[in-house]
Design an enzyme around this catalytic site. Structure first.
Site, PDB file in Angstrom:
ATOM      1  CG  ASP A 173      -9.323  -2.981  11.923  1.00 15.00           C
ATOM      2  OD1 ASP A 173      -9.169  -2.695  13.128  1.00 15.00           O
ATOM      3  OD2 ASP A 173      -9.150  -2.183  11.005  1.00 15.00           O
ATOM      4  NE  ARG A 216      -0.778  -0.371   4.923  1.00 15.11           N
ATOM      5  CZ  ARG A 216      -0.990   0.248   6.076  1.00 15.11           C
ATOM      6  NH1 ARG A 216      -1.810   1.283   6.123  1.00 15.11           N
ATOM      7  NH2 ARG A 216      -0.424  -0.158   7.185  1.00 15.11           N
ATOM      8  CG  HIS A 265      -6.048  -2.174   5.062  1.00 15.64           C
ATOM      9  ND1 HIS A 265      -5.432  -1.149   4.383  1.00 15.64           N
ATOM     10  CD2 HIS A 265      -5.771  -1.969   6.378  1.00 15.64           C
ATOM     11  CE1 HIS A 265      -4.807  -0.348   5.246  1.00 15.64           C
ATOM     12  NE2 HIS A 265      -4.995  -0.831   6.465  1.00 15.64           N
ATOM     13  CG  PHE A 276     -15.365  -0.892   2.794  1.00 13.26           C
ATOM     14  CD1 PHE A 276     -16.261  -1.756   3.421  1.00 13.26           C
ATOM     15  CD2 PHE A 276     -14.339  -0.352   3.544  1.00 13.26           C
ATOM     16  CE1 PHE A 276     -16.144  -2.051   4.768  1.00 13.26           C
ATOM     17  CE2 PHE A 276     -14.214  -0.648   4.894  1.00 13.26           C
ATOM     18  CZ  PHE A 276     -15.110  -1.495   5.514  1.00 13.26           C
ATOM     19  CD  GLU A 302     -17.185   2.972   1.448  1.00 17.56           C
ATOM     20  OE1 GLU A 302     -18.439   2.896   1.445  1.00 17.56           O
ATOM     21  OE2 GLU A 302     -16.532   3.189   2.485  1.00 17.56           O
ATOM     22  NE  ARG A 309      -2.635  -2.904   9.576  1.00 18.87           N
ATOM     23  CZ  ARG A 309      -2.541  -3.488  10.772  1.00 18.87           C
ATOM     24  NH1 ARG A 309      -2.925  -4.732  10.932  1.00 18.87           N
ATOM     25  NH2 ARG A 309      -2.086  -2.823  11.804  1.00 18.87           N
TER      26      ARG A 309
END
Lengths: 315, 279
Positions: free
Chosen positions: A115, A8, A107, A81, A56, A165
């Protein structure tokens, strides 16, 4: 070689840098710029960066509209998303009209870690791959990511790319003759007994698995398949013919992703055992990323097991 | 190109006849909401919008997005009559050997600026086009027609949040308020009133008009153009099925094709309107 950086971060820096030479590149985020690393673009080109808030679906549509006016939008949010929440906008507003939008999902996979399941997207390759004409990518390291971003800027059409990530070791820059081409896998290491096809951070694990297998006298070919779709049938065919057994490893549900794509291809073109390695059709769980990966068997040790399984099935 | 009211009414009536005819010939399609928005659409293509049928991809042109994409029987005849392609092409509507998709489609049909069909999505693309215009410092405008049933989609409101944030005064959305949707009256299926207050709360300049009155339609467009710093939403009160007696105000004609007898009646009614306007 050896630089540890998350894809990322490499993506964000590359996009910001390359956009200096292409004023048509525009960048969107949905309130996650500091996590998706689109913040590098925001800092470098604030006039071409649009934060669409936590919306989104609208973001993908707005990007489609900008693409219809000649811009080259990159949309950014978490893989969950991008591929999940806004799948239908990506399908109908971007892919059906064939608009030049790059949908980037950061991610991806179990390595999201703490998470937990709601954010650990393990379905994106499958659902993005199912859209007609959609290109699907998951580069493995910073070096490859820089090449991928450049290639995507110059590629006209919709594409989805997953980012990771976690910081991962850069490995492709040490491969002699390494080159990047969309839709073409790269052999990182030759081998004759079994082929291990990987993408994302499973590439690094596959290389470790190859070392472990070598200690047991097993010669594994490692193929970095950064493009899941269109699948490089040529390199798969060659692997099937020359090694006779294939393992596919990915940080994704074993259903529908790269493993499925390779199995589909081999079933129709070059039947050899194809053992899929990934998440066994279950949701993720919270935990420190390295421990979460281990908990789901996403480790070099399990790749070794899968390779041995493939070998026992080999004719 | 600015036409007089009589010519506008004539063009709209001709488009209505073609709309009903293409749905009849395809034995499939959405006449109700197409007929209701055809006066607004005619006003856009015969007066308001800066477009050239000979140069449909001109980067400086005004754009139009039919967010309620099932109203292809409004869009395709309007484009055909305006000269983007021959009216004979309308015979290809919804046919597997044709190129005129059931929902509005941009890749194969000249003059269509965006493919739509999944409700709520078109307005976001219109926001994107308006944003692109701002970024490129071009002065083209973007128009989009939404259905009053469509606005139950959450994405519509996401789009207006963004239009407000970026002060898209080059965006003019028209809600075709015909009060009916597939399952019945909009007030029963999912109440959305008060529409004016809702859009105002989302930062739009709101104008409510009779969507079949050309003077009112053009006055609203002029007001929208004069409005700076915010998008405009025109709430066009219309009659679903407008122009065909038995389709008017009847939700049953949302997505149904007329049979032979019904088509004969519709044809006679619309031809009478055309004859009167031509005479």
């Amino acid at each position: 070689m050896g630089e540890k950086i998350a894809t990322r971060n490499a993506y964000g820096m590359a996009l910001a840098e390359l956009a200096k030479n292409d004023s048509k590149v525009v960048c969107f985020d949905a309130d996650l710029a500091g996590a998706t690393m689109s913040k590098y673009f925001l800092d470098a080109h604030p006039d071409r960066f649009f934060d669409m808030g936590i919306a989104e679906s609208n973001m993908q549509g707005v990007a489609a509209g900008m693409a219809a006016c000649g811009y080259k939008p990159f949309t950014n949010t978490f893989a969950m998303f991008a591929a999940g929440r806004s799948w239908e906008q990506v399908r109908n507003s971007i892919c059906y009209p064939g608009l030049n939008v790059k949908v980037v999902g950061s991610h991806g996979g179990i390595s999201v870690g703490e998470d937990g399941a709601t954010h650990q997207c393990i379905e994106d390759f499958a659902i993005m791959r199912a859209i007609p004409g959609m290109m699907v990518l998951c580069p493995c390291d910073a070096n490859e990511m820089r090449h991928a971003v450049e290639a995507l800027i110059n590629y006209e059409g919709p594409a989805y790319m997953r980012l990771g990530r976690l910081a991962v070791e850069t490995v492709t820059d040490a491969i002699p003759g390494y080159s990047f081409e969309l839709g073409k896998g790269t052999m990182l290491r030759d081998g004759k007994d079994v082929s291990i096809i990987a993408n994302g951070m499973m590439v690094q694990m596959a290389l470790q698995a190859a070392d472990m297998l070598a200690e047991e006298g097993i010669s594994a070919r490692i193929i970095d398949m950064h493009t899941i779709k269109p699948l490089d049938g040529e390199i798969v065919m060659k692997a099937a013919e020359e090694t006779g057994a294939i393992v596919v490893t990915e940080e994704h549900n074993i259903l529908g992703g790269l493993g499925a794509a390779v199995a589909e291809f081999c079933g129709e073109n070059c039947p050899v055992p194809v053992v899929r390695h990934g998440v066994n059709d279950e949701f993720g769980r919270s935990g420190k990323a390295p421990l979460a990966l281990k908990a789901f068997g996403l480790s070099p040790e399990v790749i070794v097991e899968k390779a041995k399984k493939a070998l026992t099935m080999k004719k | 190109m600015m036409s007089d009211k009589k010519t506008l009414a004539l063009n709209a009536a001709k488009a209505r006849l073609l709309a009903v005819q293409m749905v009849y010939e395809a034995a499939s399609g959405h006449p109700g909401g197409s007929l209701s928005c055809l006066d607004v659409l005619t006003a856009l293509y015969y007066g308001e919008m800066n477009i050239d049928p000979a140069d449909p991809k001109n980067p400086d042109r005004d754009r139009f997005v039919m967010s309620k994409g099932h109203c292809s029987p409004a869009v395709y005849p309007t484009l055909a009559l305006r000269g983007f392609f021959p009216t004979e092409d309308l015979k290809m509507f919804r046919r597997i050997d044709g190129h005129m998709s059931g929902h509005v489609e941009m890749k194969h049909i000249p003059g269509v600026d965006m493919s739509t069909g999944s409700l709520g999505q078109g307005i976001s693309t219109a926001v994107g086009m308006a944003l692109a215009g701002k970024l490129a410092k071009k002065d083209y405008r973007v128009y989009s027609i939404l259905g009053d049933g469509e606005i139950a989609e959450g994405q519509v409101w996401e789009a207006f949040l963004a239009a407000n944030k970026y002060k898209l005064d080059n965006l003019c959305a028209i809600v075709d308020v015909n009060g009916l949707q597939i399952d019945g009256a909009t007030k029963d299926v999912m109440p959305t009133e008060p529409l004016d207050d809702k859009f105002r709360a989302f930062g739009a300049h709101v104008i409510t008009i009779d969507g079949h009155d050309f003077d009112a339609i053009f006055a609203a467009f002029a007001e929208a153009r004069a409005t700076k710093g915010q998008p405009t939403v025109i709430l066009a009160k219309t009659v679903k099925g407008k122009g065909v007696s038995y389709m008017e105000n009847n939700a049953g004609w949302h997505g149904k094709a007329p049979n032979d007898e019904q088509f004969a009646v519709a044809k006679a009614e619309l031809e009478a309107v055309i004859a009167a306007l031509e005479g």
